[in-house]
Design a protein around this motif. Structure first.
Motif, short mmCIF file in Angstrom:
data_model
loop_
_atom_site.label_atom_id
_atom_site.label_comp_id
_atom_site.label_asym_id
_atom_site.label_seq_id
_atom_site.Cartn_x
_atom_site.Cartn_y
_atom_site.Cartn_z
N THR A 20 48.03 -1.40 23.62
CA THR A 20 47.25 -2.56 24.02
C THR A 20 46.77 -3.30 22.77
O THR A 20 46.42 -2.67 21.76
CB THR A 20 46.03 -2.13 24.85
OG1 THR A 20 46.49 -1.36 25.97
CG2 THR A 20 45.24 -3.33 25.36
N CYS A 21 46.74 -4.62 22.85
CA CYS A 21 46.21 -5.43 21.76
C CYS A 21 44.73 -5.70 22.05
O CYS A 21 44.40 -6.39 23.01
CB CYS A 21 46.98 -6.74 21.64
SG CYS A 21 46.42 -7.78 20.26
N PHE A 22 43.86 -5.15 21.22
CA PHE A 22 42.42 -5.29 21.40
C PHE A 22 41.85 -6.28 20.37
O PHE A 22 42.26 -6.28 19.21
CB PHE A 22 41.70 -3.95 21.21
CG PHE A 22 42.02 -2.93 22.26
CD1 PHE A 22 41.35 -2.93 23.48
CD2 PHE A 22 42.97 -1.93 22.03
CE1 PHE A 22 41.63 -1.98 24.45
CE2 PHE A 22 43.24 -0.98 22.98
CZ PHE A 22 42.57 -1.00 24.21
N GLY A 23 40.89 -7.07 20.79
CA GLY A 23 40.14 -7.89 19.85
C GLY A 23 40.51 -9.35 19.87
O GLY A 23 40.08 -10.11 20.73
N ALA A 24 41.33 -9.76 18.91
CA ALA A 24 41.69 -11.17 18.76
C ALA A 24 43.14 -11.26 18.31
O ALA A 24 43.84 -10.25 18.19
CB ALA A 24 40.75 -11.84 17.75
N VAL A 76 37.16 -5.28 11.71
CA VAL A 76 38.57 -5.51 11.97
C VAL A 76 38.69 -6.53 13.10
O VAL A 76 37.92 -6.50 14.06
CB VAL A 76 39.29 -4.19 12.35
CG1 VAL A 76 40.73 -4.43 12.75
CG2 VAL A 76 39.20 -3.20 11.19
N SER A 77 39.64 -7.46 12.99
CA SER A 77 39.80 -8.49 14.02
C SER A 77 40.67 -8.04 15.18
O SER A 77 40.38 -8.34 16.34
CB SER A 77 40.43 -9.75 13.39
OG SER A 77 39.58 -10.29 12.42
N THR A 78 41.75 -7.31 14.86
CA THR A 78 42.76 -6.96 15.87
C THR A 78 43.16 -5.50 15.71
O THR A 78 43.48 -5.07 14.58
CB THR A 78 44.02 -7.83 15.72
OG1 THR A 78 43.62 -9.20 15.67
CG2 THR A 78 44.99 -7.60 16.84
N VAL A 79 43.12 -4.76 16.80
CA VAL A 79 43.57 -3.37 16.79
C VAL A 79 44.61 -3.21 17.89
O VAL A 79 44.37 -3.58 19.03
CB VAL A 79 42.41 -2.38 17.03
CG1 VAL A 79 42.94 -0.94 17.09
CG2 VAL A 79 41.36 -2.51 15.93
N VAL A 80 45.76 -2.67 17.54
CA VAL A 80 46.77 -2.29 18.53
C VAL A 80 46.74 -0.77 18.62
O VAL A 80 46.89 -0.08 17.60
CB VAL A 80 48.17 -2.80 18.16
CG1 VAL A 80 49.24 -2.12 19.00
CG2 VAL A 80 48.24 -4.31 18.33
N ALA A 81 46.51 -0.26 19.84
CA ALA A 81 46.38 1.18 20.01
C ALA A 81 46.74 1.54 21.44
O ALA A 81 46.61 0.72 22.35
CB ALA A 81 44.95 1.62 19.69
N PRO A 82 47.18 2.79 21.68
CA PRO A 82 47.49 3.23 23.05
C PRO A 82 46.24 3.77 23.73
O PRO A 82 45.34 4.29 23.08
CB PRO A 82 48.51 4.34 22.83
CG PRO A 82 48.12 4.93 21.50
CD PRO A 82 47.56 3.81 20.67
N VAL A 83 46.20 3.66 25.05
CA VAL A 83 45.08 4.22 25.80
C VAL A 83 45.44 5.57 26.40
O VAL A 83 44.66 6.15 27.15
CB VAL A 83 44.62 3.24 26.91
CG1 VAL A 83 44.08 1.97 26.30
CG2 VAL A 83 45.74 2.95 27.91
N SER A 84 46.64 6.08 26.07
CA SER A 84 47.04 7.39 26.54
C SER A 84 47.96 8.01 25.49
O SER A 84 48.31 7.38 24.50
CB SER A 84 47.79 7.28 27.88
OG SER A 84 49.07 6.68 27.66
#
Length: 817
Positions: A798-802, A747-755
């Motif tokens: 948070t937007c992780f990756g690319a 996967v190139s981009t993951v949007v996920a919460p850290v809490s």
């Protein structure tokens, strides 16, 4: 008087051939008791048995006596002497029955493997396995297959080693698993899965102790000490090894004694308390040379290290170091290069040290390309992690931001995990997944106060079985793992009008490479310990706030926690200020793995800014995705009040079909068939086994490990799930968790919460996010727009990756920049 003594006395006056044969067989049996205390006398006794048998015309006894000799030498670690005896049996081999011939092949093959005669060992053990299978000798078939697995371990093929060991286990042969677990523990040590190795070796120790096998139990102790060395617990290893050396010496087990002394020297060489004296290390190197060339190479390498540490680098010879660097075992090669780097630096040859460090990166990359399992890939980085620290510190010492960036990217891509594309449809594996879902469901549905001890033990056993299945999986196709050049990164930053900060920990200091106006500037940020403690406090405050955010009561508590979190974020922001370029341009942030799940978007200076957090700049450069007319699938799980509303909102924004409660099968199908997958479900981050972090769907939890091996089409995944952005960092600085694993799988981009984020806030934030995404904004910009004016907890997303964005409809083909 023992039964053997009584039998010998009874036969004393019987001179028949049958009685003579029985006396010889009794004599061979008695040698099992005498060999530990008098190995040379025992061998002379077996020579007498063979000679007397030949004189009596009992030729079939001769190879049995020789086989006994070889077996006893092997148990003492005298492998060269053992193999010499076993190879002399060849003229008598056809006199052996099938079971004894299989025993000969197993012992000869195993002994050859210990002398690194890999092809001869593999041939003997393969023949033994075939003969045993034909004769229905399951116990011997097990031993032959298992030992062939150990041969593959020595060859360096860890998946093949684990696969053959698993095949042996499936035979269900009635054998004690103590020795097998010892071998398996050694394979796991080489794979860098030291915690798993420790557990396996502890199991082996219990089994061998119950069987009264003291010699083999001490071998387990030796490998437990090896685990302690790898975990930087050298002082503990020294304590374990000191009495062990005495026991090996008392048994005249010279090979094991030297092996334990070499390991103690290694533990001391990298211990904070003391270094081995060069004189002691030199004497050890001489002793090892008389026993085994491999031990001599290790001992010689440690002697070089002792010279370096006592200021005598000019006296060091590199022969042993160079020889050890050609070992089939990654751990040994890394040890050799670690010493080679220390020697080069002590001699003022910084360029030579850098060349050696580059060779380590190439070696690690090559080793990991031969491994399919993400679990194994992340584990293998452990062996090279001290060298990575040295490499980054050396680059930082140069003062060059470009050099530090090049070095960190080289290590991040070499240790980053490549996606694999061979899914497993193995029925036993699928049954294990079903069992794990049921066990987790039972745990979730249990009455308050219920005793869940057995449930937890069953979950632990099942998780372990599934992890072991993945370790032995066939290799699939790998993605490119070569780092982007600093020029390539600079060009991408310029074209996308993006600023960058890439951070690294060098010993006690956090440094950062900041991209400013096309230049790379190296800045010292702060003490690493201070930043890590602030990050820990911020995460703790964030979790506490999430727990009380939706509570009707506790407004004073909520205000207190909010104040603490705000204060921590402000302090962290000030501490990191030199590393965070000012302005409103999009920012690429590449933190060390230990800081990947920090709520970066909550820092005051970054609120509302387009922000991407990536584990490497290379991933961000090469995985920016643009899709025209994307296929979007929204997956919803149970027990989440707004899941259906979130699913319907996403479907409506993208003009895609709606849905209902989704299963794990629906989720996996969506990953394979859609461009964007949105998941509105409860998430569970497993800190002990991050690959078993899960999403709760209609048929129970779906584990991240189940995604490994799928051929993913989805390049953007949105996890509107609790703590889905959390990661755990293994020894070796390898991150694991839902988000990190999805990125590793392709996967190139993951949007996920850290809490934890409240239901209503998640619904509002994700609706706004998809509206921005559908309008043509890229992922980090759309997320910034969705969270800027929202409550603070929204910035947990948070937007992780690319980057990912949709373009005007032209076709369904990805345009990747």
């Amino acid at each position: 008087m023992s039964l053997l003594d009584e039998a010998t006395e009874e036969l004393a006056d019987d001179r028949s051939v049958g009685a003579s044969e029985l006396r010889l067989r009794i004599a061979m049996s008695r040698t099992w008791r005498s060999f530990a205390s008098d190995p040379e006398g025992t061998q002379r006794e077996l020579d007498r048995v063979a000679s007397e048998a030949k004189g009596l015309g009992l030729d079939h006894i001769v190879p049995l006596a020789m086989l006994q000799q070889g077996t006893l030498w092997t148990r003492l670690g005298e492998n060269a002497r053992a193999l010499e005896v076993l190879e002399r049996i060849a003229p008598y081999e056809q006199l052996l029955g099938v079971d004894d011939r299989v025993r000969l092949l197993i012992n000869r093959g195993t002994t050859a493997s210990l002398l690194l005669k890999i092809e001869e060992a593999s041939a003997d053990l393969g023949e033994a396995a075939a003969l045993a299978h034909q004769a229905g000798l399951d116990r011997f078939a097990y031993m032959a297959l298992h030992n062939r697995g150990f041969v593959e371990f020595l060859r360096g093929d860890l998946p093949a080693a684990l696969r053959l060991m698993d095949e042996a286990d499936r035979l269900g042969a009635p054998v004690d698993r103590g020795i097998a677990n010892l071998d398996r523990g050694r394979v796991l040590i080489e794979a860098g899965l030291v915690t798993d190795a420790w557990e396996t070796l502890q199991t082996a120790a219990s089994s061998l102790a119950e069987a009264g096998l003291e010699t083999e139990a001490d071998e387990v102790e030796l490998d437990l000490a090896r685990c302690e060395v790898l975990l930087a617990r050298g002082d503990d290893a020294v304590v374990r090894l000191t009495p062990l050396i005495s026991r090996f010496s008392a048994r005249a087990a010279r090979f094991r004694e030297i092996e334990a002394r070499v390991l103690r020297c290694e533990a001391m060489a990298f211990s904070a308390e003391e270094d081995p004296r060069p004189g002691d290390a030199e004497a050890l190197a001489r002793d090892a040379a008389d026993v085994d060339p491999r031990l001599a190479d290790v001992a010689g390498t440690l002697y070089v290290e002792s010279l370096v540490r006592t200021g005598r680098a000019a006296d060091a010879s590199v022969r042993a170091v160079q020889s050890l660097a050609r070992s089939t075992q990654l751990a040994r090669r890394c040890l050799a290069r670690r010493v080679a780097v220390d020697l080069a630096l002590a001699r003022g040859d910084e360029a030579g040290a850098r060349r050696t460090l580059r060779a380590v990166v190439d070696d690690l990359r090559t080793a990991r390309r031969g491994v399919s399992s993400l679990d194994l890939k992340t584990g293998m980085a452990l062996h090279a992690s001290p060298l990575a620290v040295t490499d980054v510190a050396l680059a930082a010492r140069s003062g060059s931001g470009a050099r530090v960036l090049a070095v960190t990217e080289r290590w991040r891509t070499a240790t980053g995990s490549m996606p694999q594309v061979r899914p497993s449809d193995d029925p036993p594996e699928q049954a294990l997944w079903t069992m794990l879902r049921k066990l987790r469901a039972d745990q979730r549905d249990a009455e308050p106060g219920a005793d869940l001890a057995e449930n937890r033990r069953a979950i632990s056993r099942t998780v372990r079985s599934l992890r072991e299945t993945s370790w032995a999986r066939d290799l699939g196709e790998g993605a490119d793992d070569i780092a982007a050049s600093t020029a390539e990164i600079r060009l991408a930053l310029s074209e996308r009008h993006t600023a960058m900060t890439s951070m690294a920990i060098t010993g006690e200091t956090l440094v950062a490479v900041v991209s400013r106006g096309g230049r790379y500037e190296l800045v010292t940020v702060a003490g690493a310990r201070e930043i890590l403690e602030l990050a820990r406090q911020a995460s703790a405050d964030l979790d506490a706030l999430a727990r009380v955010a939706s509570s009707v009561q506790g407004s004073a508590l909520r205000a207190g926690i909010t104040g603490s979190l705000t204060g921590t974020l402000e302090t962290l922001d000030r501490a990191l200020s030199r590393a965070l370029p000012a302005g409103r341009d999009p920012l690429l942030l590449v933190p060390p793995a230990q800081l990947a799940a920090l709520p970066w978007a909550m820092l005051p200076s970054l609120r509302g800014r387009s922000l991407t957090v990536s584990l490497s700049a290379t991933h961000w450069v090469r995985h920016d995705v643009r899709v025209s007319d994307p296929v979007v699938r929204a997956v919803a799980g149970p027990d989440l009040r707004v899941a259906s509303a979130e699913q319907e909102a996403v479907a409506a924004i993208w003009r895609q079909p709606g849905g209902s409660w989704s299963t794990g099968h629906d989720f996996r199908d969506a990953l394979v068939a859609a461009d964007v997958v949105h998941v509105a479900a409860h998430g569970q981050h497993e800190s002990d086994n991050p690959l078993f972090s899960s999403l709760l769907l209609a048929d129970g939890p779906t584990f991240v490990h189940e995604v490994e091996g799928l051929r993913l089409r989805a390049r953007h995944v949105v996890l509107s799930a609790c703590r889905a952005g959390r990661v755990n960092v293994r020894a070796g600085d390898e991150p694991l968790g839902l988000t990190a694993c999805l990125l590793a799988f392709g996967v190139s981009t993951v949007v996920a919460p850290v809490s934890v984020v409240g239901d209503d806030l998640a619904l509002a934030t994700m609706t706004a996010y998809h509206e921005g995404l559908a309008s043509g904004l890229d992922a980090p910009t759309a997320l910034a727009a969705a969270t800027t004016d929202a409550p603070l907890l929204a910035a947990s997303f948070t937007c992780f990756g690319a980057g990912w964005r949709t373009t005007p409809a032209v076709s369904r083909t990805d345009e990747r920049t």
